[in-house]
Structure formats: structure tokens, C-alpha cells
Scaffold this motif. Structure first.
Motif, PDB file in Angstrom:
ATOM      1  N   ASN A   1       0.874  -1.346   0.088  1.00 21.60           N
ATOM      2  CA  ASN A   1       0.126  -0.084  -0.018  1.00 21.60           C
ATOM      3  C   ASN A   1       0.802   1.245   0.038  1.00 21.60           C
ATOM      4  N   PHE A   2       2.109   1.156   0.626  1.00 21.83           N
ATOM      5  CA  PHE A   2       3.014   2.358   0.860  1.00 21.83           C
ATOM      6  C   PHE A   2       3.194   2.500  -0.476  1.00 21.83           C
ATOM      7  N   LYS A   3       3.802   1.656  -1.339  1.00 15.96           N
ATOM      8  CA  LYS A   3       4.538   2.013  -2.714  1.00 15.96           C
ATOM      9  C   LYS A   3       3.426   2.207  -3.606  1.00 15.96           C
ATOM     10  N   ASP A   4       2.229   1.718  -3.689  1.00 15.95           N
ATOM     11  CA  ASP A   4       1.243   1.945  -4.672  1.00 15.95           C
ATOM     12  C   ASP A   4       0.609   3.269  -4.579  1.00 15.95           C
ATOM     13  N   LEU A   5       0.527   3.738  -3.147  1.00 17.97           N
ATOM     14  CA  LEU A   5      -0.103   5.154  -2.898  1.00 17.97           C
ATOM     15  C   LEU A   5       0.636   6.195  -3.474  1.00 17.97           C
ATOM     16  N   HIS A   6       2.029   5.901  -3.371  1.00 16.66           N
ATOM     17  CA  HIS A   6       3.055   6.674  -4.052  1.00 16.66           C
ATOM     18  C   HIS A   6       3.067   7.203  -5.468  1.00 16.66           C
ATOM     19  N   ILE A   7       2.716   5.809  -6.163  1.00 12.61           N
ATOM     20  CA  ILE A   7       2.525   6.080  -7.654  1.00 12.61           C
ATOM     21  C   ILE A   7       1.186   6.742  -7.776  1.00 12.61           C
ATOM     22  N   PHE A   8       0.177   6.471  -7.088  1.00 18.58           N
ATOM     23  CA  PHE A   8      -1.070   7.157  -7.351  1.00 18.58           C
ATOM     24  C   PHE A   8      -0.686   8.694  -7.152  1.00 18.58           C
ATOM     25  N   TRP A   9      -0.146   9.094  -5.878  1.00 21.16           N
ATOM     26  CA  TRP A   9       0.282  10.283  -5.276  1.00 21.16           C
ATOM     27  C   TRP A   9       1.065  11.273  -6.832  1.00 21.16           C
ATOM     28  N   ILE A  10       1.885  10.496  -7.400  1.00 20.89           N
ATOM     29  CA  ILE A  10       2.544  11.180  -8.640  1.00 20.89           C
ATOM     30  C   ILE A  10       1.851  11.301  -9.634  1.00 20.89           C
ATOM     31  N   HIS A  11       0.853  10.593  -9.774  1.00 18.69           N
ATOM     32  CA  HIS A  11      -0.214  10.641 -11.014  1.00 18.69           C
ATOM     33  C   HIS A  11      -1.217  11.685 -10.583  1.00 18.69           C
ATOM     34  N   VAL A  12      -1.688  11.769  -9.397  1.00 20.63           N
ATOM     35  CA  VAL A  12      -2.849  12.745  -9.177  1.00 20.63           C
ATOM     36  C   VAL A  12      -2.005  14.163  -9.147  1.00 20.63           C
ATOM     37  N   ASP A  13      -0.680  14.279  -8.501  1.00 20.10           N
ATOM     38  CA  ASP A  13       0.026  15.466  -8.743  1.00 20.10           C
ATOM     39  C   ASP A  13       0.073  16.057 -10.024  1.00 20.10           C
ATOM     40  N   ALA A  14       0.490  15.138 -10.919  1.00 22.43           N
ATOM     41  CA  ALA A  14       0.699  15.670 -12.397  1.00 22.43           C
ATOM     42  C   ALA A  14      -0.508  16.112 -12.850  1.00 22.43           C
ATOM     43  N   LYS A  15      -1.582  15.658 -12.674  1.00 20.36           N
ATOM     44  CA  LYS A  15      -2.872  15.937 -12.900  1.00 20.36           C
ATOM     45  C   LYS A  15      -3.382  17.536 -12.317  1.00 20.36           C
ATOM     46  N   ARG A  16      -3.086  17.417 -11.049  1.00 17.79           N
ATOM     47  CA  ARG A  16      -3.244  18.612 -10.468  1.00 17.79           C
ATOM     48  C   ARG A  16      -2.406  19.823 -11.099  1.00 17.79           C
ATOM     49  N   ILE A  17      -1.179  19.675 -11.513  1.00 24.29           N
ATOM     50  CA  ILE A  17      -0.548  20.799 -12.171  1.00 24.29           C
ATOM     51  C   ILE A  17      -1.042  21.040 -13.361  1.00 24.29           C
ATOM     52  N   TYR A  18      -1.447  20.015 -14.130  1.00 20.50           N
ATOM     53  CA  TYR A  18      -2.051  20.171 -15.390  1.00 20.50           C
ATOM     54  C   TYR A  18      -3.294  21.108 -15.523  1.00 20.50           C
TER      55      TYR A  18
END
Length: 201
Positions: A93-110
Motif C-alpha cells: 500500500n505504501f508503494k502503490d499510494l506513492h505511484i497514485f500520488w505522482i499521477h494525481v499531482d501531475a494532473k493537479r499541475i495540469y
């Protein structure tokens, strides 16, 4: 998907004896993490609904044929879930949530680049902060189970996310990310429900 009745039976079958000191250290921590995971799950559900209304045109839009290979798998076989150790649940869960974090942050910036002071971007930021808080709790839980969390995790953003072919594809990417995050958080909630129950015995 793990049905509720089967899940509750699994909780009972997995309740192995735990040292009293471990119970003392983890009981409150797992309860707090469960509360936070439920909050994030609820917030992402609301965010997804708003995102679909704004960018897709309908809150009821669903298309599970749309996938992104860079996201963690959402579906987990029941037998695989049943056989996981406590530390493994937390680490995955720790690792997978990090991957989701990166994706959501990229969309936030966009989103901010397209719509300055976007409310959707603000909601994404709030979710990201809560995910970081949950990861911080999980890091200490892993340490208590003598399984240190990774010190460094990849920060790379997939090229397809950075350079979508068109605006519509970018909007669909945001939908897929939030949809899969909501579903994944359901698994995180189940994991913390199990852990809290186990360490309360």
C-alpha cells in the motif's frame, strides 16, 4: 472484489496471537490510519464525481475498459490477499499510494495550467496531503513490524501523462487515475480494518 461476508470471515481466520507490546504500539495507530483512509476514500469519491461533471460532462460516466498501465493493479485475488503478511500489506500500500500520488499531482499541475485557481486542483492538493499523512503513519507502522519503508521511491512521471495526445485524452487520464485511486483506497480501508481488528484482540 472481496464481498463483505467473505471479508469478515477472513478477518476472523487471520487473527493470530500478537505480542501484548505490539498490540499496545499498533492498536491506536491502525485505528487512526483506518479513519484517515476512510476520509481519503470519501474525498476521492466526491472529487471523482466533480471531475466527471466538469471534464467528462456527466457524473454518471463510467468506462472500465479505459486503463493506464502505469497505475497499480486494483483487483487482487482473494487468495493472494488472504496470504499476505501484515508488513506486506503495509509495504504494498505504501508503494502503490506513492505511484497514485505522482499521477494525481501531475494532473493537479495540469489542471492549474489550464484553469488557474481551479477548485478541482485545490481538492486534489487536499487529497495529496492526506495521502502523505497516511504514508507517514504507515512508515512508522512498518518500522514497528521491523520492516523499514523504502527511503527513496521513483518520482518519474510517465511520458503519456506528461504529453497527452490531445485534451480529451488528458481528461480521460484524470478520470482513470481518480477512478482507480478510489477503488484502490477501498482495499486500503479493508486492510486497515483487518489490522485494527487483529491488534485489538
Amino acid at each position: 472484489m472481496i464481498h463483505l461476508a467473505v471479508f469478515l470471515c477472513a478477518c476472523a481466520s487471520l487473527l493470530a496471537p500478537v505480542a501484548s507490546q505490539d498490540i499496545f504500539n499498533n492498536r491506536e495507530s491502525f485505528s487512526q490510519s483506518l479513519t484517515l483512509a476512510r476520509k481519503i476514500h470519501t474525498d476521492v469519491h466526491a472529487l471523482l464525481s466533480k471531475y466527471k461533471e466538469v471534464h467528462i460532462g456527466s457524473k454518471s460516466f463510467e468506462d472500465y475498459s479505459l486503463l493506464m498501465s502505469s497505475l497499480p493493479t486494483v483487483n487482487l485475488k482473494y487468495t493472494s490477499w488472504l496470504e499476505m503478511e501484515d508488513s506486506e500489506r503495509l509495504l504494498v500500500n505504501f508503494k502503490d499510494l506513492h505511484i497514485f500520488w505522482i499521477h494525481v499531482d501531475a494532473k493537479r499541475i495540469y489542471e492549474l495550467e489550464s484553469v488557474p485557481r481551479s477548485q478541482l486542483a485545490q481538492n486534489m492538493q487536499e487529497v495529496l496531503l492526506d495521502i502523505r499523512d497516511l504514508q507517514y503513519q504507515m512508515k512508522h507502522q512498518l518500522e514497528s513490524l521491523e520492516t523499514p519503508a523504502p527511503e527513496t521511491l521513483s518520482q518519474s512521471v510517465p511520458d503519456a501523462l506528461l504529453n497527452p495526445q490531445n485534451e480529451w485524452l488528458s481528461k480521460l487520464q484524470g478520470y482513470i487515475i481518480l477512478r482507480d485511486l478510489e477503488r484502490y483506497l477501498g482495499k486500503v480501508v479493508r486492510d486497515f480494518t483487518l489490522l485494527r481488528t487483529k491488534y485489538q484482540q
